[in-house]
Scaffold this motif. Sequence first.
Motif, short mmCIF file in Angstrom:
data_model
loop_
_atom_site.label_atom_id
_atom_site.label_comp_id
_atom_site.label_asym_id
_atom_site.label_seq_id
_atom_site.Cartn_x
_atom_site.Cartn_y
_atom_site.Cartn_z
N LYS A 59 0.83 -1.20 0.00
CA LYS A 59 0.00 0.00 0.00
C LYS A 59 0.86 1.24 0.00
N LEU A 60 0.46 2.19 -0.78
CA LEU A 60 1.11 3.49 -0.77
C LEU A 60 0.25 4.40 0.09
N ALA A 61 0.77 4.74 1.26
CA ALA A 61 -0.03 5.50 2.23
C ALA A 61 0.17 6.99 2.01
N VAL A 62 -0.38 7.46 0.90
CA VAL A 62 -0.27 8.88 0.60
C VAL A 62 -1.64 9.45 0.33
N ASP A 63 -1.94 10.52 0.93
CA ASP A 63 -3.16 11.25 0.60
C ASP A 63 -2.73 12.67 0.27
N ARG A 64 -3.25 13.21 -0.82
CA ARG A 64 -2.77 14.50 -1.30
C ARG A 64 -3.50 15.66 -0.64
N GLY A 65 -2.77 16.71 -0.46
CA GLY A 65 -3.37 17.89 0.14
C GLY A 65 -3.18 17.91 1.64
N TRP A 66 -4.15 18.50 2.35
CA TRP A 66 -4.09 18.60 3.81
C TRP A 66 -4.46 17.25 4.40
N ALA A 67 -3.52 16.66 5.11
CA ALA A 67 -3.77 15.33 5.63
C ALA A 67 -2.73 14.95 6.67
N ILE A 68 -3.12 14.01 7.54
CA ILE A 68 -2.16 13.30 8.37
C ILE A 68 -2.31 11.84 8.00
N ASN A 69 -1.23 11.26 7.49
CA ASN A 69 -1.25 9.85 7.15
C ASN A 69 -0.35 9.11 8.13
N VAL A 70 -0.93 8.21 8.92
CA VAL A 70 -0.15 7.57 9.98
C VAL A 70 0.73 6.44 9.47
N GLY A 71 0.71 6.15 8.16
CA GLY A 71 1.48 5.04 7.65
C GLY A 71 2.56 5.39 6.65
N GLY A 72 2.81 6.66 6.41
CA GLY A 72 3.74 7.03 5.35
C GLY A 72 5.06 7.57 5.86
N GLY A 73 5.84 8.06 4.92
CA GLY A 73 7.13 8.67 5.25
C GLY A 73 8.32 7.79 4.94
N PHE A 74 8.30 7.15 3.77
CA PHE A 74 9.36 6.20 3.40
C PHE A 74 10.51 6.93 2.73
N CYS A 86 12.18 1.06 3.78
CA CYS A 86 11.34 1.82 2.86
C CYS A 86 11.31 1.15 1.49
N ALA A 87 10.12 0.71 1.06
CA ALA A 87 9.98 0.02 -0.22
C ALA A 87 9.47 0.92 -1.33
N TYR A 88 8.66 1.92 -1.00
CA TYR A 88 8.10 2.83 -2.00
C TYR A 88 8.44 4.27 -1.65
N ALA A 89 8.72 5.04 -2.67
CA ALA A 89 9.09 6.45 -2.47
C ALA A 89 7.85 7.31 -2.39
N ASP A 90 7.11 7.20 -1.30
CA ASP A 90 5.80 7.85 -1.21
C ASP A 90 5.89 9.37 -1.17
N ILE A 91 6.94 9.92 -0.59
CA ILE A 91 7.08 11.37 -0.56
C ILE A 91 7.29 11.90 -1.98
N LEU A 93 6.42 10.37 -4.73
CA LEU A 93 5.18 10.14 -5.46
C LEU A 93 4.14 11.21 -5.18
N ALA A 94 3.95 11.54 -3.91
CA ALA A 94 2.94 12.54 -3.55
C ALA A 94 3.22 13.87 -4.25
N ILE A 95 4.47 14.29 -4.23
CA ILE A 95 4.81 15.57 -4.83
C ILE A 95 4.69 15.52 -6.36
N LYS A 96 5.16 14.45 -6.97
CA LYS A 96 5.08 14.37 -8.43
C LYS A 96 3.64 14.23 -8.91
N PHE A 97 2.80 13.51 -8.16
CA PHE A 97 1.37 13.46 -8.50
C PHE A 97 0.78 14.87 -8.50
N LEU A 98 1.10 15.65 -7.48
CA LEU A 98 0.56 17.01 -7.39
C LEU A 98 1.06 17.87 -8.55
N PHE A 99 2.34 17.79 -8.85
CA PHE A 99 2.90 18.58 -9.95
C PHE A 99 2.26 18.21 -11.28
N GLU A 100 2.02 16.93 -11.49
CA GLU A 100 1.54 16.47 -12.79
C GLU A 100 0.03 16.57 -12.94
#
Length: 289
Positions: A59-74, A86-91, A93-100
């Motif tokens: 699971k990729l524990a990322v939610d975009r925008g204003w959020a507290i995600n208790v499972g992320g930070g890889f 850390c298996a997935y680069a969630d930070i 991913l979150a930023i690139k999703f927002l940019f794109e």
Amino acid sequence: MGLEKLHPFDAGKWGKVINFLKEEKLIADDFIVQAREATDEDLLVVHTRRYLNKLKAGKLAVDRGWAINVGGGFHHCSSDKGGGFCAYADITLAIKFLFERVQGVSKATIIDLDAHQGNGHERDFMDDHRVYIMDVYNRYIYPGDGFAKRAIKRKVELEWGTEDTEYLQKVHTHVEGALNELKPDIIVYNAGTDILDGDPLGGLAISPQGIVKRDEVVFKAARRRRIPILMVTSGGYQKRTARIIADSILNLHNLGLIDKELATSGAENPKVEQMIRDSAKDLTNLSLQ
């Protein structure tokens, strides 16, 4: 299978945080936004096919925008290499999703306050001037990635056993400095609790109260500037960290820093604001896995 008993990482930490917040009546099941499984198409925004083929699923524990995600930070994983639990680069991913995918989001600031250097996202954004990285970490511990340090715009290297007073002063000074230097469209806050006194991997000596205050400092800085913030909880290798994370979230709520008013008024960009509204439900606008 019981393997978690042989490992310093508390694999039950995230569920414990949720249970503590339920006990305190801050959230209920119908307030929780469940994270969705990341598809290969999503992960390929950052990772190579060759790297993904080495992994099964997760699971990729990322939610975009204003959020507290208790499972992320890889933050030790980069686009083509995992590391440090850390298996997935969630930070990334979150930023690139927002940019794109979100018009008007073109600048991001990462505030990484885990005890370890965030070398994964630093490698990913090495030459990307849209991303400002602030990193505060114990200079003597893993990963000691000298190449990745070149991407850090505001670097704060701590000594063994750094305590509350010095730590909080540095966090306050440098958070303010970073956000004054560049006002981003989104803050990604990596709020590791491995800074806690007694953590077997962090090597620092911050009290539970110091962690709660640290998170408050970051959220207050974001609110004053009306910048959306995504918090992930990252490292923390003691059983008591789950209670501390829950206490910090309760403190943010009690101070009005994670209420609905903040969430819906915190973004100057209308599309970001709508994205924030959509990411949560009812009273707290708190997005948790």
